[in-house]
Design a protein around this motif. Structure first.
Motif, PDB file in Angstrom:
ATOM      1  N   LEU A  67       0.812  -1.200   0.000  1.00 50.18           N
ATOM      2  CA  LEU A  67       0.000   0.000   0.000  1.00 50.18           C
ATOM      3  C   LEU A  67       0.859   1.269   0.000  1.00 50.18           C
ATOM      4  CD1 LEU A  67      -2.685  -1.096   2.591  1.00 50.18           C
ATOM      5  CD2 LEU A  67      -3.061  -0.733   0.144  1.00 50.18           C
ATOM      6  N   PRO A  68       0.493   2.250  -0.835  1.00 50.61           N
ATOM      7  CA  PRO A  68       1.226   3.525  -0.847  1.00 50.61           C
ATOM      8  C   PRO A  68       0.820   4.380   0.346  1.00 50.61           C
ATOM      9  CG  PRO A  68      -0.621   3.644  -2.360  1.00 50.61           C
ATOM     10  CD  PRO A  68      -0.595   2.236  -1.832  1.00 50.61           C
ATOM     11  N   PRO A  69       1.679   5.291   0.787  1.00 54.34           N
ATOM     12  CA  PRO A  69       1.294   6.197   1.884  1.00 54.34           C
ATOM     13  C   PRO A  69       0.214   7.156   1.398  1.00 54.34           C
ATOM     14  CG  PRO A  69       3.416   6.838   0.950  1.00 54.34           C
ATOM     15  CD  PRO A  69       3.063   5.527   0.332  1.00 54.34           C
ATOM     16  N   PRO A  70      -0.711   7.539   2.273  1.00 52.81           N
ATOM     17  CA  PRO A  70      -1.783   8.466   1.863  1.00 52.81           C
ATOM     18  C   PRO A  70      -1.238   9.856   1.552  1.00 52.81           C
ATOM     19  CG  PRO A  70      -1.834   8.086   4.233  1.00 52.81           C
ATOM     20  CD  PRO A  70      -0.827   7.129   3.681  1.00 52.81           C
ATOM     21  N   THR A  71      -1.931  10.527   0.635  1.00 53.49           N
ATOM     22  CA  THR A  71      -1.577  11.897   0.273  1.00 53.49           C
ATOM     23  C   THR A  71      -2.828  12.768   0.435  1.00 53.49           C
ATOM     24  OG1 THR A  71      -2.189  11.780  -2.078  1.00 53.49           O
ATOM     25  CG2 THR A  71      -0.002  10.939  -1.463  1.00 53.49           C
ATOM     26  N   ARG A  75      -8.190  11.083  -5.184  1.00 53.96           N
ATOM     27  CA  ARG A  75      -8.326  10.374  -6.464  1.00 53.96           C
ATOM     28  C   ARG A  75      -7.063   9.576  -6.771  1.00 53.96           C
ATOM     29  NH1 ARG A  75     -11.288  14.645 -10.613  1.00 53.96           N
ATOM     30  NH2 ARG A  75     -12.392  15.849  -9.037  1.00 53.96           N
ATOM     31  N   ARG A  76      -5.918  10.214  -6.615  1.00 55.13           N
ATOM     32  CA  ARG A  76      -4.645   9.533  -6.854  1.00 55.13           C
ATOM     33  C   ARG A  76      -4.504   8.342  -5.912  1.00 55.13           C
ATOM     34  NH1 ARG A  76       1.423  12.076  -5.850  1.00 55.13           N
ATOM     35  NH2 ARG A  76       2.581  10.190  -6.405  1.00 55.13           N
ATOM     36  N   ASP A  77      -4.816   8.552  -4.640  1.00 53.75           N
ATOM     37  CA  ASP A  77      -4.694   7.468  -3.668  1.00 53.75           C
ATOM     38  C   ASP A  77      -5.614   6.307  -4.018  1.00 53.75           C
ATOM     39  OD1 ASP A  77      -2.925   9.104  -2.399  1.00 53.75           O
ATOM     40  OD2 ASP A  77      -4.170   9.489  -0.639  1.00 53.75           O
ATOM     41  N   ALA A 118     -10.709   4.768   3.320  1.00 50.50           N
ATOM     42  CA  ALA A 118     -10.190   6.028   3.855  1.00 50.50           C
ATOM     43  C   ALA A 118      -9.957   7.045   2.742  1.00 50.50           C
ATOM     44  CB  ALA A 118      -8.888   5.776   4.614  1.00 50.50           C
ATOM     45  N   ALA A 119      -9.422   6.586   1.611  1.00 54.96           N
ATOM     46  CA  ALA A 119      -9.190   7.490   0.478  1.00 54.96           C
ATOM     47  C   ALA A 119     -10.510   8.015  -0.066  1.00 54.96           C
ATOM     48  CB  ALA A 119      -8.406   6.766  -0.607  1.00 54.96           C
ATOM     49  N   LEU A 120     -11.476   7.122  -0.241  1.00 57.11           N
ATOM     50  CA  LEU A 120     -12.778   7.532  -0.762  1.00 57.11           C
ATOM     51  C   LEU A 120     -13.511   8.469   0.196  1.00 57.11           C
ATOM     52  CD1 LEU A 120     -13.959   4.119  -2.249  1.00 57.11           C
ATOM     53  CD2 LEU A 120     -13.467   6.196  -3.556  1.00 57.11           C
ATOM     54  N   ARG A 121     -13.335   8.266   1.483  1.00 56.59           N
ATOM     55  CA  ARG A 121     -14.009   9.126   2.460  1.00 56.59           C
ATOM     56  C   ARG A 121     -13.526  10.569   2.339  1.00 56.59           C
ATOM     57  NH1 ARG A 121     -17.256   8.353   6.557  1.00 56.59           N
ATOM     58  NH2 ARG A 121     -17.028   6.083   6.600  1.00 56.59           N
ATOM     59  N   ARG A 122     -12.284  10.765   1.916  1.00 52.59           N
ATOM     60  CA  ARG A 122     -11.758  12.124   1.760  1.00 52.59           C
ATOM     61  C   ARG A 122     -12.396  12.853   0.575  1.00 52.59           C
ATOM     62  NH1 ARG A 122      -6.942   9.418   2.775  1.00 52.59           N
ATOM     63  NH2 ARG A 122      -6.075   9.835   0.702  1.00 52.59           N
TER      64      ARG A 122
END
Length: 208
Positions: A67-71, A75-77, A118-122
């Motif tokens: 998994l990549p670190p969140p940014t 969308r990118r995440d 978590a990414a989608l929630r942002r």
């Protein structure tokens, strides 16, 4: 106190290696015990039955997702998380049927789903839209893996290009749209198709 000879990670990793090498039909207590250099009864200290072995294989596949670190860019995440998950599943074609039909039972196995949510929630989606978006992306990941697994129409297994050509030939003039799209498919690749579809999906989610 006697120290355990194996860890659950040891058994999980060996079960996946066995499936990668010999296929799902080879996965059983006896074959896994032989691969580990022990007896079948030893494994019952770690796993209860064949179903438990299958769950370990799924855990081994999913927990290996890098998994990549969140940014700050959801969308990118989302695209990166979905892509590394798809690649991890695709790396073990013999295990794909288990990944499609069994849930992960370890905390590590939940990590990709947690990161994706978590990414989608942002994106500030409401709860019901968030659930729908998560399921749509998960469906794309698993559906793409399944379609590629089931793709070859010839024996021995064909390449994606050969499969597309075969579909076009079978469709012929009776199904002109399928036949036409098969020519487009021959110029693409599974990864390119997945990436394009994922970006389209994320664009649609953003529009919501």
């Amino acid at each position: 106190m006697v120290r355990a000879r194996y860890t659950l990670d040891d058994i999980r990793s060996e079960a996946l290696r066995l499936v990668d090498r010999d296929g799902l039909a080879a996965l059983n207590m006896r074959s896994l015990a032989t691969a580990l250099g022990t007896g079948p009864m030893t494994l019952y200290n770690y796993v209860r039955d064949r179903e438990g072995l299958e769950e370990l294989v799924v855990d081994a596949v999913i927990s290996a997702v890098d998994l990549p670190p969140p940014t700050s860019d959801w969308r990118r995440d989302t695209i990166q998380i979905a892509t590394v998950t798809w690649r991890a599943v695709r790396a073990h074609p013999a295990a794909i049927p288990l990944v499609l039909t069994r849930r992960s039972t370890s905390a590590a196995g939940f990590a990709p789903a947690e990161a994706l949510i978590a990414a989608l929630r942002r994106s500030a989606l409401g709860d019901r839209d968030l659930l729908a978006a998560f399921r749509a992306i998960l469906g794309l990941i698993m559906g793409s893996a399944q379609a590629e697994l089931a793709g070859p129409l010839t024996s021995p297994p064909a390449t994606a290009k050969d499969t597309a050509a075969r579909i076009g030939t079978l469709a012929g003039r009776n199904f002109p749209h399928i036949e036409a799209l098969s020519h487009v498919s021959q110029k693409s690749s599974p990864e390119a198709d997945f990436t394009r579809g994922l970006k389209m999906l994320v664009t649609g989610i953003a529009a919501a």
